[in-house]
Scaffold this active site. Structure first.
Site, PDB file in Angstrom:
ATOM      1  N   ASP A  52       0.829  -1.206   0.000  1.00 47.68           N
ATOM      2  CA  ASP A  52       0.000   0.000   0.000  1.00 47.68           C
ATOM      3  C   ASP A  52       0.862   1.254   0.000  1.00 47.68           C
ATOM      4  OD1 ASP A  52       0.888  -0.108   2.618  1.00 47.68           O
ATOM      5  OD2 ASP A  52      -1.107  -0.261   3.522  1.00 47.68           O
ATOM      6  N   SER A  53       2.191   1.066   0.049  1.00 49.54           N
ATOM      7  CA  SER A  53       3.122   2.176  -0.167  1.00 49.54           C
ATOM      8  C   SER A  53       2.977   2.751  -1.570  1.00 49.54           C
ATOM      9  CB  SER A  53       4.566   1.718   0.071  1.00 49.54           C
ATOM     10  OG  SER A  53       4.829   0.495  -0.608  1.00 49.54           O
ATOM     11  N   ASP A  91      -0.886  -6.186  -0.171  1.00 45.14           N
ATOM     12  CA  ASP A  91      -1.422  -5.546   1.026  1.00 45.14           C
ATOM     13  C   ASP A  91      -2.936  -5.383   0.930  1.00 45.14           C
ATOM     14  OD1 ASP A  91       0.637  -5.101   2.847  1.00 45.14           O
ATOM     15  OD2 ASP A  91       1.248  -3.206   1.926  1.00 45.14           O
ATOM     16  N   LYS A 121      -1.329  -9.467   2.859  1.00 47.50           N
ATOM     17  CA  LYS A 121      -0.655  -9.020   4.083  1.00 47.50           C
ATOM     18  C   LYS A 121      -1.575  -8.074   4.843  1.00 47.50           C
ATOM     19  CE  LYS A 121       2.970  -6.138   4.095  1.00 47.50           C
ATOM     20  NZ  LYS A 121       2.514  -5.009   4.965  1.00 47.50           N
ATOM     21  N   GLU A 123      -1.948  -5.643   8.588  1.00 45.33           N
ATOM     22  CA  GLU A 123      -1.279  -4.999   9.713  1.00 45.33           C
ATOM     23  C   GLU A 123      -2.072  -5.212  10.999  1.00 45.33           C
ATOM     24  OE1 GLU A 123      -0.553  -0.888   8.987  1.00 45.33           O
ATOM     25  OE2 GLU A 123       0.549  -1.231   7.124  1.00 45.33           O
ATOM     26  N   GLU A 190       8.385  -4.061  11.264  1.00 39.42           N
ATOM     27  CA  GLU A 190       8.840  -2.765  10.775  1.00 39.42           C
ATOM     28  C   GLU A 190       9.286  -1.863  11.911  1.00 39.42           C
ATOM     29  OE1 GLU A 190       7.430   0.948   7.878  1.00 39.42           O
ATOM     30  OE2 GLU A 190       6.184  -0.850   8.051  1.00 39.42           O
TER      31      GLU A 190
END
Length: 272
Positions: A52-53, A91, A121, A123, A190
């Site tokens: 999502d970066s 993501d 993925k 978070e 991270e």
């Protein structure tokens, strides 16, 4: 610990677990489009993260929050068409899984069906446990993400190193063990202290991939645009730039402008 590199024709989630067991480090980079993904895959990367970066480096947003599920599927589809060897992890974007396990499953199914991605993925730890379980029960591989979780930036208020205090460190270890227990095939850590990251990697049997988490983990991930020096304002301690493409591309484009305006391009050999 062995450092021998086994040749894998295709990377799967099982491959990554085997790599950890064999002591082989795992390489991971982001990619968001066909052309870059083809280069990254051809260079031998193990895992490509359609992160999502993309919200930052492709769309220019300040945070990862604005990117949508449709946009993530678009980027992932482009990457999948380029890849022959790497495992492609996508993501789940902010808002597509946090509040409702059923919505989380719908989001993950859309990514897998519409993009062809190999895994998703997510978070977070115990707060998203039920969403993770729902997705895993549908047969979709899940990679966890702990430590600094950029989708929670407004909760943290800063991108500083996480889990420096004992309480947060203990929760992170508990969450990592929980992610393994429910069936995640790997975890991204991270921006946490290196000693803690190594402790986590040694406490679980699934691969732990670090970004700003030291060298005691099972592999490393960086944002492609950062390590190639396309983005030049971002300079965290954990980033190693392998090229300075911002300068090289600026110089090349400036030369092109000059050549066009001076009628040097195209020359006699460059026209029909």
């Amino acid at each position: 610990m062995s450092t021998a590199k086994k040749e894998y024709k295709r990377i799967t989630v099982k491959t990554l677990v085997d790599m950890k067991a064999n002591g082989e480090k795992i390489s991971m980079l982001t990619a968001y489009d066909y052309s870059m993904a083809k280069i990254v895959d051809g260079a031998g990367i193990d895992v490509i993260l359609v992160g999502d970066s993309a919200s930052n480096v492709m769309a220019g947003h300040e945070t990862t929050l604005p990117i949508t599920l449709d946009q993530m599927i678009y980027h992932a589809s482009s990457v999948i068409r380029a890849v022959e060897r790497a495992l492609v992890v996508v993501d789940l974007p902010f808002g597509s899984y946090q509040s409702d396990p059923k919505e989380a499953l719908r989001s993950a199914i859309r990514i897998m069906k519409e993009s062809g991605g190999h895994a998703v993925k997510m978070e977070g730890g115990k707060e998203i446990k039920e969403s993770i379980k729902r997705i895993l029960n549908a047969g979709i591989p899940v990679m966890g993400h702990l430590g600094l979780t950029p989708q929670s930036i407004y909760k943290f208020g800063t991108y500083t190193v996480r889990a420096k205090e004992d309480e947060e460190a203990a929760k992170l270890i508990d969450d990592a063990k929980m992610l393994e227990r429910v069936g995640c095939f790997g975890i991204v850590l991270e921006k946490i202290p290196a000693k803690l990251a190594q402790q986590v990697a040694e406490s679980v049997s699934i691969p732990v991939i670090g970004i700003g988490a030291g060298n005691g983990v099972d592999g490393q991930v960086l944002v492609l645009h950062d390590m190639l020096g396309i983005t030049h304002e971002f300079n965290p301690r954990f980033l190693r730039r392998y090229m300075s493409l911002y300068e090289e591309m600026t110089n090349a484009i400036s030369q092109y402008v000059t050549d066009v305006k001076s009628s040097d391009f195209p020359n006699d050999n460059e026209q029909y």
